[in-house]
Design a protein around this motif. Structure first.
Motif, PDB file in Angstrom:
ATOM      1  N   VAL A 102      36.247   5.592  11.804  1.00 12.15           N
ATOM      2  CA  VAL A 102      36.776   3.991  11.576  1.00 12.15           C
ATOM      3  C   VAL A 102      36.667   3.784   9.978  1.00 12.15           C
ATOM      4  O   VAL A 102      35.708   3.928   9.351  1.00 12.15           O
ATOM      5  N   LEU A 103      37.774   3.102   9.568  1.00 11.18           N
ATOM      6  CA  LEU A 103      37.740   2.461   8.135  1.00 11.18           C
ATOM      7  C   LEU A 103      37.611   1.200   8.227  1.00 11.18           C
ATOM      8  O   LEU A 103      38.717   0.459   8.654  1.00 11.18           O
ATOM      9  N   LEU A 104      36.820   0.398   7.365  1.00  9.60           N
ATOM     10  CA  LEU A 104      36.726  -1.066   7.140  1.00  9.60           C
ATOM     11  C   LEU A 104      37.399  -1.371   5.711  1.00  9.60           C
ATOM     12  O   LEU A 104      36.901  -0.601   4.806  1.00  9.60           O
ATOM     13  N   GLU A 105      38.424  -2.020   5.547  1.00 10.75           N
ATOM     14  CA  GLU A 105      38.948  -2.446   4.398  1.00 10.75           C
ATOM     15  C   GLU A 105      38.462  -3.948   4.228  1.00 10.75           C
ATOM     16  O   GLU A 105      38.301  -4.985   4.860  1.00 10.75           O
ATOM     17  N   LEU A 106      37.672  -3.867   2.946  1.00  6.27           N
ATOM     18  CA  LEU A 106      37.116  -5.238   2.749  1.00  6.27           C
ATOM     19  C   LEU A 106      37.580  -5.988   1.172  1.00  6.27           C
ATOM     20  O   LEU A 106      38.378  -5.219   0.711  1.00  6.27           O
ATOM     21  N   ALA A 107      37.007  -7.130   0.958  1.00  7.68           N
ATOM     22  CA  ALA A 107      37.827  -7.558  -0.091  1.00  7.68           C
ATOM     23  C   ALA A 107      37.151  -7.302  -1.574  1.00  7.68           C
ATOM     24  O   ALA A 107      38.075  -7.282  -2.475  1.00  7.68           O
ATOM     25  N   ASP A 108      36.099  -6.932  -1.720  1.00  2.14           N
ATOM     26  CA  ASP A 108      35.496  -6.627  -2.950  1.00  2.14           C
ATOM     27  C   ASP A 108      34.204  -5.856  -2.702  1.00  2.14           C
ATOM     28  O   ASP A 108      33.799  -5.405  -1.661  1.00  2.14           O
ATOM     29  N   GLY A 109      33.458  -5.498  -4.025  1.00  2.00           N
ATOM     30  CA  GLY A 109      32.479  -4.580  -3.960  1.00  2.00           C
ATOM     31  C   GLY A 109      31.212  -5.440  -3.353  1.00  2.00           C
ATOM     32  O   GLY A 109      30.222  -4.830  -2.568  1.00  2.00           O
ATOM     33  N   ASP A 110      30.896  -6.662  -3.469  1.00  2.00           N
ATOM     34  CA  ASP A 110      30.098  -7.557  -2.963  1.00  2.00           C
ATOM     35  C   ASP A 110      30.056  -7.427  -1.397  1.00  2.00           C
ATOM     36  O   ASP A 110      29.015  -6.978  -0.828  1.00  2.00           O
ATOM     37  N   GLU A 111      31.080  -7.659  -0.782  1.00  2.00           N
ATOM     38  CA  GLU A 111      31.482  -7.390   0.754  1.00  2.00           C
ATOM     39  C   GLU A 111      31.187  -6.056   0.999  1.00  2.00           C
ATOM     40  O   GLU A 111      30.437  -5.670   2.114  1.00  2.00           O
ATOM     41  N   VAL A 112      31.243  -4.831   0.336  1.00  2.00           N
ATOM     42  CA  VAL A 112      30.913  -3.542   0.639  1.00  2.00           C
ATOM     43  C   VAL A 112      29.528  -3.594   0.745  1.00  2.00           C
ATOM     44  O   VAL A 112      28.887  -3.043   1.707  1.00  2.00           O
ATOM     45  N   ALA A 115      35.231   1.577  -3.211  1.00  2.00           N
ATOM     46  CA  ALA A 115      35.225   0.477  -3.977  1.00  2.00           C
ATOM     47  C   ALA A 115      35.639  -0.737  -3.213  1.00  2.00           C
ATOM     48  O   ALA A 115      34.976  -1.870  -3.546  1.00  2.00           O
ATOM     49  N   ARG A 116      36.458  -0.452  -2.238  1.00  2.00           N
ATOM     50  CA  ARG A 116      36.841  -1.780  -1.333  1.00  2.00           C
ATOM     51  C   ARG A 116      36.636  -1.387   0.145  1.00  2.00           C
ATOM     52  O   ARG A 116      37.344  -2.104   1.007  1.00  2.00           O
ATOM     53  N   THR A 117      36.299  -0.131   0.551  1.00  2.00           N
ATOM     54  CA  THR A 117      36.048   0.190   1.923  1.00  2.00           C
ATOM     55  C   THR A 117      34.920   0.849   2.120  1.00  2.00           C
ATOM     56  O   THR A 117      33.725   1.072   1.559  1.00  2.00           O
ATOM     57  N   ILE A 118      34.676   0.738   3.595  1.00  2.00           N
ATOM     58  CA  ILE A 118      33.727   1.707   3.961  1.00  2.00           C
ATOM     59  C   ILE A 118      34.118   2.587   5.363  1.00  2.00           C
ATOM     60  O   ILE A 118      34.735   2.064   6.326  1.00  2.00           O
ATOM     61  N   PHE A 177      29.102   3.456  -4.996  1.00  2.00           N
ATOM     62  CA  PHE A 177      29.692   4.481  -4.119  1.00  2.00           C
ATOM     63  C   PHE A 177      29.716   5.925  -5.030  1.00  2.00           C
ATOM     64  O   PHE A 177      29.524   5.554  -6.162  1.00  2.00           O
ATOM     65  N   CYS A 178      30.319   6.955  -4.251  1.00  2.00           N
ATOM     66  CA  CYS A 178      30.319   7.988  -4.845  1.00  2.00           C
ATOM     67  C   CYS A 178      31.885   8.674  -4.932  1.00  2.00           C
ATOM     68  O   CYS A 178      32.383   8.414  -3.902  1.00  2.00           O
ATOM     69  N   GLY A 179      32.191   9.494  -5.660  1.00  2.00           N
ATOM     70  CA  GLY A 179      33.337  10.156  -5.709  1.00  2.00           C
ATOM     71  C   GLY A 179      34.037  10.834  -6.680  1.00  2.00           C
ATOM     72  O   GLY A 179      33.030  11.137  -7.817  1.00  2.00           O
ATOM     73  N   PHE A 180      35.310  11.208  -7.022  1.00  2.00           N
ATOM     74  CA  PHE A 180      35.885  12.009  -8.121  1.00  2.00           C
ATOM     75  C   PHE A 180      35.489  13.546  -8.122  1.00  2.00           C
ATOM     76  O   PHE A 180      36.091  14.265  -8.293  1.00  2.00           O
TER      77      PHE A 180
END
Length: 217
Positions: A11-21, A46-49, A119-122
């Protein structure tokens, strides 16, 4: 918040910004710890979980959607990872000009700022570090470099990052470190994981030997 199904077990949560993440990440970890959420992985972006490894996607989506906004995430806790940095990056002067200071001012500001892995990536071991104010965001290079050495400390947008391995990259190079950021034999393999506190410590000279991952933990 928007909740989307991803495949058969996520499940993917799309959020408004980093603070909400940050807020939702803390809330989801808390609920998983007390058995209210069943997910193998909680992966912030960046904007998801991403909630991965859930047994019932529909039930999980309904459950999370009914919890309502979580409280704002508090200050990061836990061990502070200190990364020794030699500030000699080829873009340091450009960053200083953009910040309205000199190179010493950039070093002082970064050394005084406690960063956090958002978060991590790249690439394996790459942590996107937040903590600088929005007005210090640096645009990426118009043309990325074909090869950035491992250990390069750089600024890109609102983030600070450290290249775990040599790779192409378009971030602004401000320094370098000998700390090992990713080691497949370590547990966990990555030194920088979401939620970790990080301090960039200025050093005067390059070390003769690489700093092992364990020494920086």
């Amino acid at each position: 918040m928007r909740i989307l199904r991803v495949g058969v077990h996520a499940v993917l949560l799309e959020l408004a910004d980093g603070d909400e993440v940050d807020a939702w990440r803390a809330e989801l970890l808390r609920r998983r710890a007390v058995g209210e959420l069943r997910a193998i992985e909680i992966v912030p972006g960046a904007r998801t979980i991403l909630l991965d490894g859930v047994t019932d996607v529909a039930t999980t989506a309904t459950l999370v959607g009914g919890w309502g906004p979580p409280p704002a995430a508090g200050p990061a806790t836990g061990d502070l990872i200190r990364i020794p940095v030699e500030y000699d990056g080829e873009d340091l002067a450009d960053v200083a000009a953009a910040w309205g200071t000199d190179e010493a001012g950039v070093i002082e500001r970064l050394s005084a700022t406690e960063l956090r892995v958002a978060f991590c990536g790249f690439s394996p071991g790459w942590g996107y570090l937040t903590g600088l104010p929005p007005e210090l965001a640096m645009p990426r290079l118009d043309t990325p470099r074909q090869r950035v050495p491992a250990g390069s400390v750089a600024l890109g947008g609102e983030y600070v990052g450290i290249y775990p391995t040599a790779s192409p990259g378009g971030w602004r190079l401000i320094g370098r470190t000998d700390v090992t950021l990713f080691d497949v034999t370590a547990d966990p393999p990555a030194l920088l994981t979401p939620g970790k506190r990080v301090r960039l410590v200025a050093v005067a000279a390059t070390r003769d030997e690489p700093v092992p991952l364990e020494a920086a933990r």
